[in-house]
Design an enzyme around this catalytic site. Structure first.
Site, PDB file in Angstrom:
ATOM      1  N   LYS A   1      19.148 -27.269 -18.127  1.00  0.00           N
ATOM      2  CA  LYS A   1      19.772 -28.355 -17.368  1.00  0.00           C
ATOM      3  C   LYS A   1      20.182 -29.505 -18.282  1.00  0.00           C
ATOM      4  O   LYS A   1      21.224 -30.140 -18.070  1.00  0.00           O
ATOM      5  CB  LYS A   1      18.829 -28.845 -16.269  1.00  0.00           C
ATOM      6  CG  LYS A   1      18.680 -27.907 -15.100  1.00  0.00           C
ATOM      7  CD  LYS A   1      20.002 -27.649 -14.375  1.00  0.00           C
ATOM      8  CE  LYS A   1      20.491 -28.844 -13.603  1.00  0.00           C
ATOM      9  NZ  LYS A   1      21.752 -28.544 -12.854  1.00  0.00           N
TER      10      LYS A   1
ATOM     11  N   THR B   1      18.417 -32.899 -12.792  1.00  0.00           N
ATOM     12  CA  THR B   1      16.996 -33.057 -12.508  1.00  0.00           C
ATOM     13  C   THR B   1      16.349 -34.076 -13.433  1.00  0.00           C
ATOM     14  O   THR B   1      16.821 -34.315 -14.553  1.00  0.00           O
ATOM     15  CB  THR B   1      16.276 -31.702 -12.684  1.00  0.00           C
ATOM     16  OG1 THR B   1      14.858 -31.889 -12.585  1.00  0.00           O
ATOM     17  CG2 THR B   1      16.570 -31.100 -14.042  1.00  0.00           C
ATOM     18  N   ASP B   2      15.236 -34.658 -12.989  1.00  0.00           N
ATOM     19  CA  ASP B   2      14.478 -35.562 -13.852  1.00  0.00           C
ATOM     20  C   ASP B   2      13.725 -34.820 -14.953  1.00  0.00           C
ATOM     21  O   ASP B   2      13.263 -35.437 -15.923  1.00  0.00           O
ATOM     22  CB  ASP B   2      13.499 -36.395 -13.021  1.00  0.00           C
ATOM     23  CG  ASP B   2      12.455 -35.573 -12.264  1.00  0.00           C
ATOM     24  OD1 ASP B   2      12.525 -34.330 -12.280  1.00  0.00           O
ATOM     25  OD2 ASP B   2      11.578 -36.184 -11.635  1.00  0.00           O
ATOM     26  N   GLU B   3      13.613 -33.503 -14.845  1.00  0.00           N
ATOM     27  CA  GLU B   3      12.838 -32.751 -15.836  1.00  0.00           C
ATOM     28  C   GLU B   3      13.486 -32.747 -17.213  1.00  0.00           C
ATOM     29  O   GLU B   3      12.841 -32.412 -18.201  1.00  0.00           O
ATOM     30  CB  GLU B   3      12.603 -31.318 -15.338  1.00  0.00           C
ATOM     31  CG  GLU B   3      11.748 -31.283 -14.083  1.00  0.00           C
ATOM     32  CD  GLU B   3      11.264 -29.882 -13.744  1.00  0.00           C
ATOM     33  OE1 GLU B   3      10.930 -29.122 -14.669  1.00  0.00           O
ATOM     34  OE2 GLU B   3      11.233 -29.558 -12.537  1.00  0.00           O
TER      35      GLU B   3
ATOM     36  N   TYR C   1      13.907 -23.956 -18.187  1.00  0.00           N
ATOM     37  CA  TYR C   1      14.714 -24.518 -17.099  1.00  0.00           C
ATOM     38  C   TYR C   1      15.252 -25.895 -17.457  1.00  0.00           C
ATOM     39  O   TYR C   1      16.455 -26.157 -17.386  1.00  0.00           O
ATOM     40  CB  TYR C   1      13.894 -24.601 -15.810  1.00  0.00           C
ATOM     41  CG  TYR C   1      14.475 -25.558 -14.804  1.00  0.00           C
ATOM     42  CD1 TYR C   1      15.751 -25.363 -14.283  1.00  0.00           C
ATOM     43  CD2 TYR C   1      13.757 -26.686 -14.377  1.00  0.00           C
ATOM     44  CE1 TYR C   1      16.296 -26.259 -13.370  1.00  0.00           C
ATOM     45  CE2 TYR C   1      14.302 -27.580 -13.467  1.00  0.00           C
ATOM     46  CZ  TYR C   1      15.570 -27.365 -12.979  1.00  0.00           C
ATOM     47  OH  TYR C   1      16.119 -28.244 -12.084  1.00  0.00           O
TER      48      TYR C   1
END
Length: 353
Positions: A163, A133-135, A159
């Site tokens: 990741k 993810t970009d997060e 989260y």
């Protein structure tokens, strides 16, 4: 020939499995734990298809994974399996550490053992593709350029931290053990079969039910929106031609505020399924307290993927969101199958009565 897909009954994984089997002759071995967001109804059209082998199980179960690898001899493993909802990670971070960190570690070890015993030609051709993810990059100010692959990791939620940890493990297994890995970091996905705790399906379903449309804070948080079918095509391209050990950012080039997204959905519903009282759906918009540590802006620079592998998204936000709204209008039976009592309890906890 076969591929092993983990998390293939979830939103992105399920769309990937459906698209793969529609376009390829290879068997898909689909391993999914079937947590609340895993839904076999998404795969109902594959019932009886001998090229789809579904197995319920955990990516952290080394004995199970080793058995599947030995039995089906896949040429690639694609890891979609993850706990993925920021709000849930705030309330219960332990599940995210268990699946996203420990699960990825155990999966890597199982795959490394399998890959190490392959004949030379098969070993060279094998790939492990990790979907992220970009997060992991943190947040951007309005003036910052979009996230590129060289941005440092600055995760801000349990989260995204979990990741980020999984991404680091995948990178380390490549540099330490030589495992042939590829990593993709995507922006916010939307489209068919999306579990209705996320913004777009939640707004569609609440609007149709006459319920409030909850907007965190002032609604000016910015996200880059990527239609899920475009994401799946990007993953297929990276699997086919990506450079080993590399990361590829996948974005839709569609930066929108949360409030703008909700207003777009309301406008489409006004056109496609007007309220019986003639009022606009936007009248249901309700502002709720912002969540802790809410990142202000995400944006993806996907030029590396375009430059090196020739990939571009096929959908604009306008075309993708129209397809998405229409899909939910046409597939109320799927929606009914996922809106269980426990899901309603979660909505009440998160957004208020």
């Amino acid at each position: 020939m076969a591929i092993l897909v983990t998390g293939g009954a979830g939103f992105i994984g399920g769309n990937f499995v459906l698209d793969w089997l529609a376009a390829h002759d290879e068997t898909v071995v689909n391993l999914d734990k079937l947590t609340y967001a895993g839904n076999l109804q998404t795969l109902a059209s594959l019932q009886g298809n001998p090229r789809h082998v579904f197995v319920q199980g955990d990516i952290g179960d080394r004995e199970l994974v080793a058995g599947l690898l030995a039995q089906y001899q896949p040429r690639a493993v694609l890891n979609f399996a993850a706990e993925s909802h920021v709000d849930r990670s705030i309330h219960g971070p332990g599940d995210f550490i268990h699946t996203n960190v420990l699960g990825t570690f155990n999966l890597l070890e199982s795959v490394r053992a399998y890959w190490g015993e392959l004949p030379a030609a098969e070993k060279q051709a094998f790939r492990f593709l990790h979907v992220s993810t970009d997060e992991v990059y943190g947040t951007l100010s309005p003036q910052d350029p979009p996230f590129a692959e060289h941005n440092r990791y600055e995760p801000n939620s349990p989260y995204s931290a979990s990741k980020a940890a999984s991404d680091h493990l995948v990178r380390a297994w490549h540099h330490t053990y030589g495992l042939p890995v590829l990593t993709t970091n995507c922006s916010n996905n939307y489209g068919p079969y999306h579990f209705p705790e996320k913004l777009i399906p939640l707004v569609i379903l609440n609007a149709l039910a006459g319920k409030p449309l909850p907007i965190y804070g002032d609604g000016q948080q910015v996200r880059d929106w990527l239609y899920v079918k475009d994401h799946c095509s990007a993953i297929r391209r990276v699997l086919a031609a990506g450079k080993l050990g590399e990361t590829y950012n996948v974005g839709g080039w569609n930066e929108k505020t949360n409030l703008g997204v909700v207003r777009s959905i309301c406008g489409l519903l006004d056109e496609l399924r007007p309220r019986t009282d003639g009022q606009p759906y936007a009248s249901q918009i309700t502002y709720v307290q912002d969540r802790p540590g809410h990142d202000r802006r995400y944006a993806i620079d996907a030029r590396k993927l375009e430059r090196e592998l020739g990939w571009l998204p096929a959908e604009t936000f306008d075309s993708g969101i129209r397809k998405t709204v229409q899909w939910y209008l046409d597939n109320q039976h799927w929606v009914a199958g996922v809106t269980s009592g426990s899901y309603r309890d979660w909505l009440s906890q998160q957004y208020g009565a």
